[in-house]
Design a protein around this motif. Structure first.
Motif, PDB file in Angstrom:
ATOM      1  N   ASP A  57      -9.274   2.346  13.788  1.00  0.00           N
ATOM      2  CA  ASP A  57      -8.401   1.876  12.595  1.00  0.00           C
ATOM      3  C   ASP A  57      -9.403   1.595  11.588  1.00  0.00           C
ATOM      4  O   ASP A  57      -9.573   0.532  11.013  1.00  0.00           O
ATOM      5  N   ILE A  58      -9.977   2.739  10.716  1.00  0.00           N
ATOM      6  CA  ILE A  58     -10.594   2.438   9.629  1.00  0.00           C
ATOM      7  C   ILE A  58     -10.177   1.556   8.663  1.00  0.00           C
ATOM      8  O   ILE A  58     -10.963   0.687   8.183  1.00  0.00           O
ATOM      9  N   ALA A  59      -8.971   1.878   8.264  1.00  0.00           N
ATOM     10  CA  ALA A  59      -8.233   1.178   7.436  1.00  0.00           C
ATOM     11  C   ALA A  59      -8.299  -0.382   7.575  1.00  0.00           C
ATOM     12  O   ALA A  59      -8.491  -1.383   6.751  1.00  0.00           O
ATOM     13  N   GLY A  60      -7.865  -0.691   8.835  1.00  0.00           N
ATOM     14  CA  GLY A  60      -7.464  -2.106   9.410  1.00  0.00           C
ATOM     15  C   GLY A  60      -9.181  -2.871   9.395  1.00  0.00           C
ATOM     16  O   GLY A  60      -8.981  -4.010   8.962  1.00  0.00           O
ATOM     17  N   ILE A  61     -10.177  -2.006   9.929  1.00  0.00           N
ATOM     18  CA  ILE A  61     -11.553  -2.443   9.726  1.00  0.00           C
ATOM     19  C   ILE A  61     -11.830  -3.014   8.480  1.00  0.00           C
ATOM     20  O   ILE A  61     -12.592  -4.071   8.295  1.00  0.00           O
ATOM     21  N   LYS A  90     -15.523  -3.395  -5.252  1.00  0.00           N
ATOM     22  CA  LYS A  90     -14.982  -3.862  -6.693  1.00  0.00           C
ATOM     23  C   LYS A  90     -13.835  -5.031  -5.940  1.00  0.00           C
ATOM     24  O   LYS A  90     -13.660  -6.065  -6.507  1.00  0.00           O
ATOM     25  N   GLY A  91     -13.044  -4.749  -4.934  1.00  0.00           N
ATOM     26  CA  GLY A  91     -11.989  -5.573  -4.372  1.00  0.00           C
ATOM     27  C   GLY A  91     -11.638  -5.004  -3.172  1.00  0.00           C
ATOM     28  O   GLY A  91     -12.489  -4.957  -2.346  1.00  0.00           O
ATOM     29  N   ASP A  92     -10.199  -4.871  -3.138  1.00  0.00           N
ATOM     30  CA  ASP A  92      -9.520  -4.443  -1.943  1.00  0.00           C
ATOM     31  C   ASP A  92     -10.156  -3.149  -1.633  1.00  0.00           C
ATOM     32  O   ASP A  92      -9.487  -2.313  -2.808  1.00  0.00           O
ATOM     33  N   PRO A  93     -10.721  -2.553  -0.730  1.00  0.00           N
ATOM     34  CA  PRO A  93     -11.084  -1.409  -0.542  1.00  0.00           C
ATOM     35  C   PRO A  93     -10.089  -0.284  -0.221  1.00  0.00           C
ATOM     36  O   PRO A  93     -10.014   0.907  -0.373  1.00  0.00           O
ATOM     37  N   LEU A  94      -8.711  -0.952   0.016  1.00  0.00           N
ATOM     38  CA  LEU A  94      -7.596  -0.111   0.366  1.00  0.00           C
ATOM     39  C   LEU A  94      -6.784  -0.047  -0.978  1.00  0.00           C
ATOM     40  O   LEU A  94      -5.484   0.509  -0.774  1.00  0.00           O
ATOM     41  N   ALA A  95      -6.970  -0.693  -1.988  1.00  0.00           N
ATOM     42  CA  ALA A  95      -6.157  -0.707  -3.258  1.00  0.00           C
ATOM     43  C   ALA A  95      -5.879   0.631  -3.793  1.00  0.00           C
ATOM     44  O   ALA A  95      -4.978   0.882  -4.419  1.00  0.00           O
ATOM     45  N   ASP A  96      -6.845   1.492  -3.681  1.00  0.00           N
ATOM     46  CA  ASP A  96      -6.773   3.071  -4.324  1.00  0.00           C
ATOM     47  C   ASP A  96      -5.920   3.516  -3.259  1.00  0.00           C
ATOM     48  O   ASP A  96      -6.444   3.956  -2.177  1.00  0.00           O
ATOM     49  N   PRO A  97      -4.681   4.207  -3.752  1.00  0.00           N
ATOM     50  CA  PRO A  97      -3.956   4.782  -2.502  1.00  0.00           C
ATOM     51  C   PRO A  97      -4.407   6.135  -2.112  1.00  0.00           C
ATOM     52  O   PRO A  97      -4.432   6.365  -0.920  1.00  0.00           O
ATOM     53  N   ARG A  98      -5.218   7.020  -2.696  1.00  0.00           N
ATOM     54  CA  ARG A  98      -5.883   8.062  -2.237  1.00  0.00           C
ATOM     55  C   ARG A  98      -6.945   7.767  -1.143  1.00  0.00           C
ATOM     56  O   ARG A  98      -6.901   8.424  -0.034  1.00  0.00           O
ATOM     57  N   TRP A  99      -7.816   6.710  -1.405  1.00  0.00           N
ATOM     58  CA  TRP A  99      -8.585   6.213  -0.362  1.00  0.00           C
ATOM     59  C   TRP A  99      -7.837   5.727   0.976  1.00  0.00           C
ATOM     60  O   TRP A  99      -8.041   5.995   1.950  1.00  0.00           O
ATOM     61  N   ARG A 100      -6.790   4.909   0.699  1.00  0.00           N
ATOM     62  CA  ARG A 100      -6.086   4.301   1.775  1.00  0.00           C
ATOM     63  C   ARG A 100      -5.569   5.376   2.558  1.00  0.00           C
ATOM     64  O   ARG A 100      -5.546   5.311   3.889  1.00  0.00           O
ATOM     65  N   ARG A 101      -4.973   6.431   1.884  1.00  0.00           N
ATOM     66  CA  ARG A 101      -4.378   7.426   2.612  1.00  0.00           C
ATOM     67  C   ARG A 101      -5.339   8.249   3.553  1.00  0.00           C
ATOM     68  O   ARG A 101      -4.987   8.480   4.608  1.00  0.00           O
ATOM     69  N   ALA A 102      -6.618   8.397   3.150  1.00  0.00           N
ATOM     70  CA  ALA A 102      -7.609   9.229   3.855  1.00  0.00           C
ATOM     71  C   ALA A 102      -8.005   8.457   4.951  1.00  0.00           C
ATOM     72  O   ALA A 102      -8.252   8.826   5.972  1.00  0.00           O
ATOM     73  N   GLN A 122     -10.921  15.032  -3.830  1.00  0.00           N
ATOM     74  CA  GLN A 122     -10.144  14.301  -4.561  1.00  0.00           C
ATOM     75  C   GLN A 122     -10.591  12.827  -4.756  1.00  0.00           C
ATOM     76  O   GLN A 122      -9.911  12.032  -5.568  1.00  0.00           O
ATOM     77  N   LEU A 123     -11.266  12.546  -3.774  1.00  0.00           N
ATOM     78  CA  LEU A 123     -11.776  10.967  -3.581  1.00  0.00           C
ATOM     79  C   LEU A 123     -12.928  10.853  -4.842  1.00  0.00           C
ATOM     80  O   LEU A 123     -13.832  11.422  -4.702  1.00  0.00           O
ATOM     81  N   ASP A 124     -12.784   9.573  -5.335  1.00  0.00           N
ATOM     82  CA  ASP A 124     -14.083   9.044  -6.143  1.00  0.00           C
ATOM     83  C   ASP A 124     -14.383   7.747  -5.597  1.00  0.00           C
ATOM     84  O   ASP A 124     -13.911   6.868  -5.710  1.00  0.00           O
ATOM     85  N   PRO A 125     -15.718   7.691  -5.194  1.00  0.00           N
ATOM     86  CA  PRO A 125     -16.379   6.460  -4.675  1.00  0.00           C
ATOM     87  C   PRO A 125     -16.004   5.396  -5.909  1.00  0.00           C
ATOM     88  O   PRO A 125     -16.404   4.309  -5.459  1.00  0.00           O
ATOM     89  N   ASN A 126     -16.495   5.784  -7.114  1.00  0.00           N
ATOM     90  CA  ASN A 126     -16.382   4.853  -8.206  1.00  0.00           C
ATOM     91  C   ASN A 126     -15.443   4.221  -8.297  1.00  0.00           C
ATOM     92  O   ASN A 126     -15.322   3.045  -9.004  1.00  0.00           O
ATOM     93  N   ALA A 127     -14.249   4.666  -7.595  1.00  0.00           N
ATOM     94  CA  ALA A 127     -12.921   3.639  -7.714  1.00  0.00           C
ATOM     95  C   ALA A 127     -12.934   2.584  -6.797  1.00  0.00           C
ATOM     96  O   ALA A 127     -12.028   1.608  -6.788  1.00  0.00           O
ATOM     97  N   LEU A 128     -13.832   2.447  -5.697  1.00  0.00           N
ATOM     98  CA  LEU A 128     -14.212   1.486  -4.705  1.00  0.00           C
ATOM     99  C   LEU A 128     -15.237   0.704  -4.981  1.00  0.00           C
ATOM    100  O   LEU A 128     -15.254  -0.724  -4.713  1.00  0.00           O
TER     101      LEU A 128
END
Length: 601
Positions: free
Chosen positions: A420-424, A498-510, A452-458
């Motif tokens: 569970d990458i998101a959970g970890i 920057k903050g919550d790594p799951l805040a960006d919906p595209r990254w969270r979905r991936a 579609q993912l941008d690392p700078n968003a995280l």
């Protein structure tokens, strides 16, 4: 200076301790978010060089005399003048070329310390001299410079780590020398044991550092020579048409110390989750005796970093992470182990923890083992994975019935799977060092697998500046002595996210799309976990057990108290996994632990 038992206050000590404090501060600045950017970091080092030049210039000025000066003092004064000019020159050079490449930065700083230490040694320091460095400090500067200039690892992290060490140690020595001159302390020469003890400690430290560095350089040279020899094997042929997944492009014999089997390094065709052709490398091992209808044990390895030389089939010591290998070969099994597509030099790095892609690479390694002449491999397949490979093994097992129906999946085992990458990431366990230690592999490669993912968003700006370097800076199999400086620098580099790594919906979905998939009905699964694991917390494996059991998947569990995310867990698990696999091959009943209480829920 007084000839009595007390030392009088000497203004010349200020020329030591005041610049020394500033030099220590420079090292502290490097060990902070300010030092993460190489441009600002090199500017800090250049300023420290100017400070050391100012110290030498002040001591040069203090040596002026109105009459005939002793010959030794004239010699020391000349050395101080040269030292001041050299330090100023190196500092100006660093400011003028603040964007110089990392390799040149290491040579620049290394040459500076060698020059500075050389001037100190040539000055002919005496025990109570107040104007030139001690022989020990000058010797350390020469040694530090030689290490920096010849360092076999040429990354910004190495530059930062070794420069911090050189600055702080020099600054501390200068402060101590200055305090001894300015404070009215008893003469240390009155303590007869002090000088031989100090010399002995200095010689021991010198021997240890020189021996350690000699070992690192020797290992690096040996590894570089071996990797240069292997590189051509992993070059993907240009202009060839893709062939069916599992088709072997080329193979070459390989051997590993202590492994009782015939090994072959392979290059084979694979596919990504969209069906696009890819090329992967890996290993196939067969027993020493001839045989037929041999089951395939398909191994999915854990995190090794993204450098081409880090791939398991390119590592001479990889057998240490496979303590079960001889047991499997002794039972007459064929062992297939993928490096994953894009690794080892077959592309721009593996699609780290993209479960469907790496699951296919693993399944196709079994196909390649069957296509390789002389293996005697049957269609029976066992899959075993550890950590990253734990998730990959589960993905391979879930895909196998539909993706490779010609193979008969017997059973799957996963140790400490990153299920569970998101959970970890939400958990942010301490061993992640807030992201710096592991997540660069994830963020760099997900951005390639999902355009579609941008690392700078995280990432924070300092993390973005070092992300690719961290992902490729060292292999898991690299000697710890070589990795230690980098690991000591990372905690001072500030926040990674920057903050919550799951805040960006595209990254969270991936991340959520790459959780451990559901199993086909009836596929037996073995899940093992160390209860003190801080990288993959046990509660995620417990949640996976619950999910599989609820879906009717028979699950055998092994919970290891007092064990973390390391090779101790693998050594505790692998003998039981091999026995469990053997039982399933002979259709011997195995425990179903679904009714048992979970220790971590």
């Amino acid at each position: 200076m007084s000839d009595g038992k007390a030392r009088t206050w000497d203004v010349r000590g200020i020329a030591w301790w005041l610049p020394g404090l500033a030099v220590i501060l420079s090292g502290v600045l490097l060990y902070s978010p300010f030092g993460v950017s190489l441009i600002e970091g090199r500017f800090v080092v250049a300023v420290a060089m100017l400070l050391l030049g100012a110290s030498a210039a002040a001591r040069w000025w203090m040596t002026r005399t109105d009459g005939e000066a002793p010959r030794r003092l004239v010699h020391a004064r000349r050395s101080l003048g040269v030292e001041a000019v050299l330090a100023a020159g190196f500092g100006v050079l660093g400011i003028a070329a603040s964007t110089m490449p990392v390799s040149l930065s290491l040579v620049w700083v290394g040459a500076f310390w060698i020059a500075l230490g050389g001037c100190g040694l040539l000055a002919g320091a005496r025990r109570d001299d107040v104007v030139v460095a001690s022989a020990a400090l000058a010797g350390w500067q020469v040694l530090a410079g030689a290490i920096l200039a010849t360092l076999p690892f040429r990354t910004g992290l190495d530059f930062t780590a070794w420069t911090i060490l050189s600055l702080v140690s020099t600054g501390v020595a200068m402060v101590v020398r200055g305090v001894r001159l300015t404070a009215p302390l008893p003469r240390l020469s009155a303590l007869r044991w002090w000088r031989p003890a100090a010399v002995s400690v200095q010689l021991i430290v010198l021997a240890v550092v020189a021996g350690w560095y000699g070992t690192v350089v020797t290992q690096a040279a040996r590894q570089d020579a071996e990797q240069a020899r292997l590189a051509a094997f992993y070059e993907v042929p240009q202009g060839v048409s893709p062939e069916p997944p599992g088709t072997v492009i080329r193979s070459s014999p390989m051997s590993l110390p202590g492994v009782n089997g015939r090994g072959q390094r392979i290059l084979y065709w694979s596919q990504d989750r969209n069906g696009a052709p890819t090329v992967s490398s890996g290993m196939v091992w067969t027993p020493l005796t001839e045989g037929a209808d041999r089951p395939i044990l398909n191994f999915a390895h854990g995190t090794v970093s993204l450098g081409a030389e880090c791939a398991p089939s390119r590592q001479s010591g990889i057998a240490a992470s496979m303590p079960w290998l001889n047991d499997a070969l002794g039972r007459g099994w064929v062992v297939a182990a993928s490096d994953y597509a894009g690794a080892a030099g077959t592309g721009d790095g593996e699609h780290y923890l993209v479960a469907a892609d790496q699951g296919r690479d693993t399944v196709n390694a079994a196909r390649a083992a069957r296509n390789l002449p002389g293996t005697g491999a049957s269609t029976d397949m066992l899959i075993y994975g550890v950590s990253q490979g734990g998730l990959v093994s589960l993905a391979a097992a879930a895909q196998s019935p539909t993706y490779a129906p010609e193979l008969h999946l017997v059973a799957d085992a996963a140790t400490a799977p990153a299920s569970d990458i998101a959970g970890i990431l939400r958990e942010r366990p301490p061993q992640l060092l807030d992201g710096w230690a592991v997540v660069p592999f994830l963020t760099t490669q997900y951005a390639k697998a999902y355009p579609q993912l941008d690392p700078n968003a995280l990432l924070t700006p300092q993390a973005a500046a070092r992300n690719h370097e961290l992902a490729e800076a060292g292999c898991a199999a690299t000697p710890f002595a070589a990795l230690f400086p980098r690991l000591t620098v990372i905690p001072g580099m500030g926040d990674y996210f920057k903050g919550d790594p799951l805040a960006d919906p595209r990254w969270r979905r991936a991340f959520e799309d790459n959780r451990a998939p559901d199993m086909s009905p009836g596929t037996p699964v073995y899940l093992a976990q160390g209860l003190d694991d801080q990288l993959v917390p046990p509660k995620f494996t417990a949640a996976l057990v619950e999910r599989y059991c609820a879906a009717g998947t028979p699950v055998t569990t092994q919970w290891n108290p007092g064990v973390g995310h390391d090779n101790h867990n693998e050594k505790a698990v692998s003998p039981r996994v091999i026995q469990w696999f053997a039982a399933h091959l002979t259709k011997t009943p195995t425990p179903n632990n679904c009714p048992d209480p979970l220790p971590t829920r």
